[in-house]
Design a protein around this motif. Structure first.
Motif, PDB file in Angstrom:
ATOM      1  N   PHE A 226       0.846  -1.184   0.000  1.00  0.00           N
ATOM      2  CA  PHE A 226       0.000   0.000   0.000  1.00  0.00           C
ATOM      3  C   PHE A 226       0.888   1.243   0.000  1.00  0.00           C
ATOM      4  O   PHE A 226       1.901   1.270   0.685  1.00  0.00           O
ATOM      5  CB  PHE A 226      -0.887   0.032   1.256  1.00  0.00           C
ATOM      6  N   VAL A 227       0.482   2.256  -0.772  1.00  0.00           N
ATOM      7  CA  VAL A 227       1.204   3.543  -0.748  1.00  0.00           C
ATOM      8  C   VAL A 227       0.257   4.581  -0.183  1.00  0.00           C
ATOM      9  O   VAL A 227      -0.825   4.805  -0.738  1.00  0.00           O
ATOM     10  CB  VAL A 227       1.640   3.990  -2.161  1.00  0.00           C
ATOM     11  N   ASP A 228       0.641   5.190   0.912  1.00  0.00           N
ATOM     12  CA  ASP A 228      -0.198   6.173   1.608  1.00  0.00           C
ATOM     13  C   ASP A 228      -1.626   5.650   1.757  1.00  0.00           C
ATOM     14  O   ASP A 228      -2.608   6.364   1.497  1.00  0.00           O
ATOM     15  CB  ASP A 228      -0.191   7.517   0.844  1.00  0.00           C
ATOM     16  N   GLY A 229      -1.762   4.388   2.128  1.00  0.00           N
ATOM     17  CA  GLY A 229      -3.070   3.794   2.399  1.00  0.00           C
ATOM     18  C   GLY A 229      -3.789   3.238   1.180  1.00  0.00           C
ATOM     19  O   GLY A 229      -4.792   2.542   1.311  1.00  0.00           O
ATOM     20  N   GLN A 230      -3.278   3.511  -0.019  1.00  0.00           N
ATOM     21  CA  GLN A 230      -3.922   3.021  -1.261  1.00  0.00           C
ATOM     22  C   GLN A 230      -3.261   1.729  -1.711  1.00  0.00           C
ATOM     23  O   GLN A 230      -2.031   1.676  -1.830  1.00  0.00           O
ATOM     24  CB  GLN A 230      -3.766   4.044  -2.386  1.00  0.00           C
ATOM     25  N   LYS A 231      -4.081   0.703  -2.000  1.00  0.00           N
ATOM     26  CA  LYS A 231      -3.515  -0.574  -2.435  1.00  0.00           C
ATOM     27  C   LYS A 231      -2.868  -0.400  -3.821  1.00  0.00           C
ATOM     28  O   LYS A 231      -3.489   0.137  -4.735  1.00  0.00           O
ATOM     29  CB  LYS A 231      -4.610  -1.635  -2.503  1.00  0.00           C
ATOM     30  N   GLN A 265       6.757   7.292  -4.298  1.00  0.00           N
ATOM     31  CA  GLN A 265       5.426   7.911  -4.300  1.00  0.00           C
ATOM     32  C   GLN A 265       4.915   8.258  -2.905  1.00  0.00           C
ATOM     33  O   GLN A 265       4.077   9.129  -2.739  1.00  0.00           O
ATOM     34  CB  GLN A 265       4.416   6.964  -4.961  1.00  0.00           C
ATOM     35  N   GLY A 266       5.363   7.545  -1.869  1.00  0.00           N
ATOM     36  CA  GLY A 266       4.854   7.826  -0.532  1.00  0.00           C
ATOM     37  C   GLY A 266       5.252   6.752   0.466  1.00  0.00           C
ATOM     38  O   GLY A 266       6.181   5.982   0.229  1.00  0.00           O
ATOM     39  N   ARG A 267       4.499   6.715   1.592  1.00  0.00           N
ATOM     40  CA  ARG A 267       4.821   5.753   2.659  1.00  0.00           C
ATOM     41  C   ARG A 267       4.317   4.374   2.246  1.00  0.00           C
ATOM     42  O   ARG A 267       3.144   4.207   1.898  1.00  0.00           O
ATOM     43  CB  ARG A 267       4.138   6.210   3.955  1.00  0.00           C
ATOM     44  N   VAL A 268       5.203   3.389   2.276  1.00  0.00           N
ATOM     45  CA  VAL A 268       4.833   2.054   1.803  1.00  0.00           C
ATOM     46  C   VAL A 268       4.628   1.111   2.984  1.00  0.00           C
ATOM     47  O   VAL A 268       5.505   0.945   3.835  1.00  0.00           O
ATOM     48  CB  VAL A 268       5.917   1.487   0.853  1.00  0.00           C
ATOM     49  N   VAL A 269       3.423   0.517   3.037  1.00  0.00           N
ATOM     50  CA  VAL A 269       3.115  -0.465   4.075  1.00  0.00           C
ATOM     51  C   VAL A 269       2.832  -1.792   3.395  1.00  0.00           C
ATOM     52  O   VAL A 269       2.132  -1.849   2.382  1.00  0.00           O
ATOM     53  CB  VAL A 269       1.910  -0.006   4.927  1.00  0.00           C
ATOM     54  N   ALA A 270       3.429  -2.865   3.950  1.00  0.00           N
ATOM     55  CA  ALA A 270       3.205  -4.209   3.408  1.00  0.00           C
ATOM     56  C   ALA A 270       2.132  -4.901   4.229  1.00  0.00           C
ATOM     57  O   ALA A 270       2.013  -4.666   5.434  1.00  0.00           O
ATOM     58  CB  ALA A 270       4.502  -5.001   3.478  1.00  0.00           C
ATOM     59  N   SER A 271       1.326  -5.726   3.586  1.00  0.00           N
ATOM     60  CA  SER A 271       0.313  -6.497   4.302  1.00  0.00           C
ATOM     61  C   SER A 271       0.533  -7.962   3.956  1.00  0.00           C
ATOM     62  O   SER A 271       0.343  -8.382   2.818  1.00  0.00           O
ATOM     63  CB  SER A 271      -1.079  -6.033   3.852  1.00  0.00           C
ATOM     64  N   LEU A 272       1.007  -8.729   4.952  1.00  0.00           N
ATOM     65  CA  LEU A 272       1.405 -10.119   4.695  1.00  0.00           C
ATOM     66  C   LEU A 272       0.267 -11.079   5.035  1.00  0.00           C
ATOM     67  O   LEU A 272      -0.277 -11.053   6.148  1.00  0.00           O
ATOM     68  CB  LEU A 272       2.649 -10.446   5.524  1.00  0.00           C
TER      69      LEU A 272
END
Ligand SMILES: Cc1cc2nc3c(=O)[nH]c(=O)nc-3n(C[C@H](O)[C@H](O)[C@H](O)COP(=O)(O)OP(=O)(O)OC[C@H]3O[C@@H](n4cnc5c(N)ncnc54)[C@H](O)[C@@H]3O)c2cc1C
Length: 424
Positions: A226-231, A265-272
């Motif tokens: 996800f980038v800034d909350g967007q998948k 592009q922004g803050r990257v969060v991974a969802s495993l």
């Protein structure tokens, strides 16, 4: 005092995968070959390939399919791969004592599963064919005039040759000796060299529940980003390896380039998702059943029964502070149960960056293939120079494609440098 002058037909700079292959090919073709290596040992990087098992090649039988792994270089590689391709390389290795086997995704490994066996077999093949190896010999100067190399110098001597093969590797894992020396010389000689950036590389992660569990392998997992909350569209599926700085494993390594793009592009969060084949309601039902069957046990001791191997410890660390894992299963609340399910299906963690060149498997960058005659690996800029391996600007994923590139380019460079020896 005059410096020691040494002459050869073919001089190879760099005793890594491609340099050693080039040396055997040139020597077998009848040339007097000298190979200069700055380290005390040959093939330092080769010895750590494939986690020590050496993914020596990729046996994809369809040439078009195989070459599609080399991005923009695909077209330029048809000719070299048809002259000395995967089967030629595997036959060569069989002949020098390395039997191979093919695993999933056409990855080829030595049967012994020891990368050092591959390096040692190449060293022996060089010895048998009469290659002269000078170790502890770091080339510090390449002297050129009129688009030709005149000689190269180490601390102790000057070396001149009819042809020179540059096989000093790229910039990934500089501790193995590949410090990018060749890039600087190529630039000075008039080649355009693309700047290297880490390409196939692990990802750095912020959360300690990942880094504390370094060494854990989560098999057949899936990660969405996800980038800034967007998948985003980037998804990784396969075995995920946790390391003391983040995550790795073939699927992660091969996606690093895309993640690099997301990080811009922004803050990257991974969802495993540790159980991609099972939906949340199934996991919830399994937990309820396990709690009923084991009412006196603590939640902690039930986690390994629902989590994939090794993942229970990650789960415990990530749940810490959110739910009480010491609670008896008969007292587990709905919130706690749902939190466990969420962590199994959507464990979130922050990607802080790509690991640098010191951890990268391959860095892109290098000489543009347009400046190399890929039938022979001869430079189009410097008439008595041949270039091999990681010095070439070719993107490729992990899977044996890099070493195959070394066998192909090394063999062709050696053979043609020996054939077209200029008078020294
Ligand atoms: C951890 C890791 C795992 C990998 N696993 C795989 C795998 O399983 N399969 C795969 O296909 N690829 C793998 N790769 C990539 C593969 O190892 C490289 O593509 C390959 O080794 C490149 O070979 P090369 O001959 O171009 O250069 P290198 O192997 O880098 O060799 C260059 C040599 O030149 C020497 N040198 C440098 N400068 C000088 C100088 N000035 N004077 C004298 N000598 C010099 C160096 O000391 C070195 O020995 C892996 C890479 C890493 C880092």
């Amino acid at each position: 005092m005059p410096r020691h002058q040494i002459k050869a037909d073919v001089l190879i700079i760099g005793g890594g995968a491609s340099g050693m292959m080039a040396a055997v090919a040139a020597s077998r073709a009848g040339a007097k070959v000298i190979l200069l290596e700055k380290n005390r040992q040959l093939g330092n990087k080769l010895r750590i390939t494939g986690g020590g098992r050496c993914n020596i090649s990729n046996a994809e039988p369809n040439q078009r399919e195989l070459l599609s792994n080399y991005g923009n270089a695909k077209k330029a590689l048809y000719s070299p791969y048809s002259r000395f391709g995967v089967q030629d390389s595997l036959l060569f290795f069989k002949e020098i004592g390395i039997d191979t086997k093919t695993e999933a995704k056409q990855r080829v490994f030595p049967v012994s599963e020891r990368a050092s066996d591959v390096a040692n077999a190449l060293v022996s093949a060089m010895e048998r064919s009469g290659v002269v190896v000078h170790k502890n010999s770091s080339v510090d100067q390449v002297k050129t005039s009129n688009s030709k190399i005149d000689f190269v110098s180490t601390h102790g001597a000057d070396y001149s040759a009819g042809n020179y093969i540059l096989a000093t590797g790229g910039t990934s894992r500089p501790d193995t000796g590949s410090t990018g020396d060749g890039f600087a010389w190529l630039k000075t000689m008039g080649h355009s060299v693309n700047a290297p950036t880490p390409d196939i590389t692990p990802l750095a992660v912020e959360e300690s529940f990942i880094t504390k569990n370094a060494g854990t392998k989560i098999t057949r997992a899936s990660i969405s980003f996800f980038v800034d909350g967007q998948k985003s569209k980037v998804v990784v599926s396969g075995d995920i390896l946790l390391t003391h700085f983040g995550i790795s494993g073939p699927a992660v390594l091969n996606t690093a380039r895309n993640i690099g793009g997301l990080l811009k592009q922004g803050r990257v969060v991974a969802s495993l998702d540790s159980a991609p084949g099972t939906d949340t309601s199934e996991i919830d039902a399994t937990l309820i059943k396990l709690f009923e069957q084991n009412p006196k046990k603590q939640l902690n001791s039930i986690l390994p029964l629902v989590a994939p191997s090794g993942f229970a410890s990650v789960l415990r660390h990530s749940l810490a502070g959110k739910v009480d894992c010491d609670v008896k299963t008969s007292e587990v609340s709905k919130f706690t149960r749902q939190t466990v399910v969420d962590h199994l299906k959507e464990l979130k963690f922050t990607i802080t960056g790509l690991m640098g060149l010191e951890k990268a498997v391959v860095a892109d960058g290098g000489v543009d293939l347009a400046e190399i005659d890929t039938k022979t690996m001869r430079s189009k800029v410097v008439s008595n120079l041949y270039v091999t391996g990681d010095l070439l600007h070719i993107n490729r994923p992990s899977g044996g494609f890099s070493l195959q590139l070394c066998w192909t380019t090394g063999h062709l460079a050696g053979l043609n440098a020996a054939k077209n020896i200029a008078v020294v």
